[in-house]
Design a protein around this motif. Structure first.
Motif, PDB file in Angstrom:
ATOM      1  N   GLU A  57       0.801  -1.216   0.000  1.00 21.21           N
ATOM      2  CA  GLU A  57       0.000   0.000   0.000  1.00 21.21           C
ATOM      3  C   GLU A  57       0.835   1.267   0.000  1.00 21.21           C
ATOM      4  N   ALA A  58       2.148   1.146   0.158  1.00 26.00           N
ATOM      5  CA  ALA A  58       3.022   2.314   0.098  1.00 26.00           C
ATOM      6  C   ALA A  58       3.305   2.717  -1.348  1.00 26.00           C
ATOM      7  N   LYS A  59       2.935   1.867  -2.299  1.00 21.22           N
ATOM      8  CA  LYS A  59       3.171   2.182  -3.704  1.00 21.22           C
ATOM      9  C   LYS A  59       2.158   3.230  -4.179  1.00 21.22           C
ATOM     10  N   PRO A  60       2.494   4.022  -5.200  1.00 22.85           N
ATOM     11  CA  PRO A  60       1.496   4.902  -5.816  1.00 22.85           C
ATOM     12  C   PRO A  60       0.453   4.063  -6.548  1.00 22.85           C
ATOM     13  N   TRP A  61      -0.716   4.610  -6.764  1.00 19.66           N
ATOM     14  CA  TRP A  61      -1.827   3.873  -7.361  1.00 19.66           C
ATOM     15  C   TRP A  61      -1.458   3.240  -8.703  1.00 19.66           C
ATOM     16  N   HIS A  62      -0.739   3.971  -9.537  1.00 19.38           N
ATOM     17  CA  HIS A  62      -0.454   3.439 -10.875  1.00 19.38           C
ATOM     18  C   HIS A  62       0.459   2.211 -10.829  1.00 19.38           C
TER      19      HIS A  62
END
Length: 334
Positions: free
Chosen positions: A74-79
């Motif tokens: 969940e730390a990743k950006p949405w894309h």
């Protein structure tokens, strides 16, 4: 001067540093105090000293759990996040699972007033329909986080206690339980407290089995959403059209209780991207999805907030919602 235990609980013992960078002696002293506290708590719940000592001795520290906890998806950006979950392979697996359990899903949806596609989406996002339930020993994960992860040690220590109660109530073999790095298990990845409070015996065989029984898992996921206020056939999230970023003083939702109404969010510079009849007095939130070029914004409603009761990440909730929409469209077309 605060005690070592108090200092640990206040999070002042270098909570952001890797475990290996801290003094082993200090860590073990703090863990020993927390284990003593855990022992007292479990004894008050009716467990004997022998039972508690045996239970604690079954857990081991696992550095991999700490590493995974500090680097969540969940730390990743949405894309970068959504392609992990919104795949054709997962969609086809979801349609197959839905078809195999059509009657059960329909019964759960009706009994708990939950949209069927959200049940299927959760199980698919969590474990790919039982294909990936996790390889971490659950007791090790909760033991590690409860005694060696100060930022959330109190929460995970409670879950460790719930695990001992759950194992006794359901006759589970602690040594055989495998799950996520956060101690979640089964088709729907329930943590021990959720297993105890929301699991249902949906096939009436006398056991609430979320580890091997998809029927119980379907009913239990539906019950979880029902208990947290899901309303069937109600909107979940709606894309917004903005002309110049997020208007001030609006803030993107970050886990707090809903305090905006729809009317607080919508404006000439932040409008619904599609026309829909909407009660503007209902609770709402603002979702930000970071795309490669720029952020996009969505209006989240009560049902979106309910998804975040399963996992607090708005990215997770959006992935579940969008996957549920894919499932519904493909299922209805069959």
């Amino acid at each position: 001067m605060p005690t070592l235990l108090a200092t640990l609980l206040m999070g002042t013992i270098c909570i952001t540093a890797p475990v290996s960078a801290q003094s082993d002696e200090t860590i073990e002293q703090a863990a020993a105090l927390l284990k003593s506290e855990f022992h007292d708590t479990q004894r008050a719940l009716g467990f004997s000293d022998t039972e508690i000592n045996s239970f604690l001795s079954s857990g081991q520290f696992n550095q991999g759990v700490i590493d995974a906890m500090t680097k969540p998806w969940e730390a990743k950006p949405w894309h970068q996040y959504y392609p992990i979950f919104l795949t054709e392979k997962r969609l086809q697996a979801g349609l197959k699972f839905w078809k195999e359990h059509e009657a059960t899903v329909e019964r759960a949806a009706k009994e708990f007033n939950v949209d069927p596609q959200i049940i299927i989406a959760i199980i698919g996002i969590e474990t790919f329909y039982g294909g990936y339930m996790g390889n971490y020993p659950v007791v090790d994960a909760l033991y590690t986080l409860g005694f060696y992860y100060p930022p959330r040690a109190t929460f995970f220590r409670k879950e460790l206690g719930n695990l001992q109660s759950l194992a006794k109530e359901e006759g589970l073999n602690i040594q055989e339980l495998k799950g996520s790095y956060a101690g979640a298990m089964g088709y729907g990845q329930f943590i021990p407290s959720s297993y105890r409070h929301y699991a249902v015996d949906f096939d009436n065989d006398g056991q609430r089995d979320l580890l091997n029984n998809p029927v119980d898992a379907i009913g239990s996921v539906a019950n979880y959403f029902h208990q947290h206020g899901w309303v069937a056939n109600a909107p979940v999230a709606i894309p917004l059209a903005e002309t110049d970023g997020l208007p001030k003083p609006l803030k993107v939702w970050s886990g707090e209780r809903l305090h905006y109404q729809v009317s607080d969010i919508l404006s000439p510079s932040l409008a619904l991207a599609e026309s829909i009849d909407l009660d503007v007095s209902q609770p709402a939130l603002v979702i930000e999805l970071e795309q490669e070029a720029k952020s996009e914004y969505w209006l989240g409603l009560k049902n979106f907030y309910v998804i975040t009761r399963y996992n607090r990440s708005p990215l997770y909730a959006m992935a579940v919602y969008q996957f549920s929409q894919q499932l519904k469209k493909a299922h209805d077309a069959q």
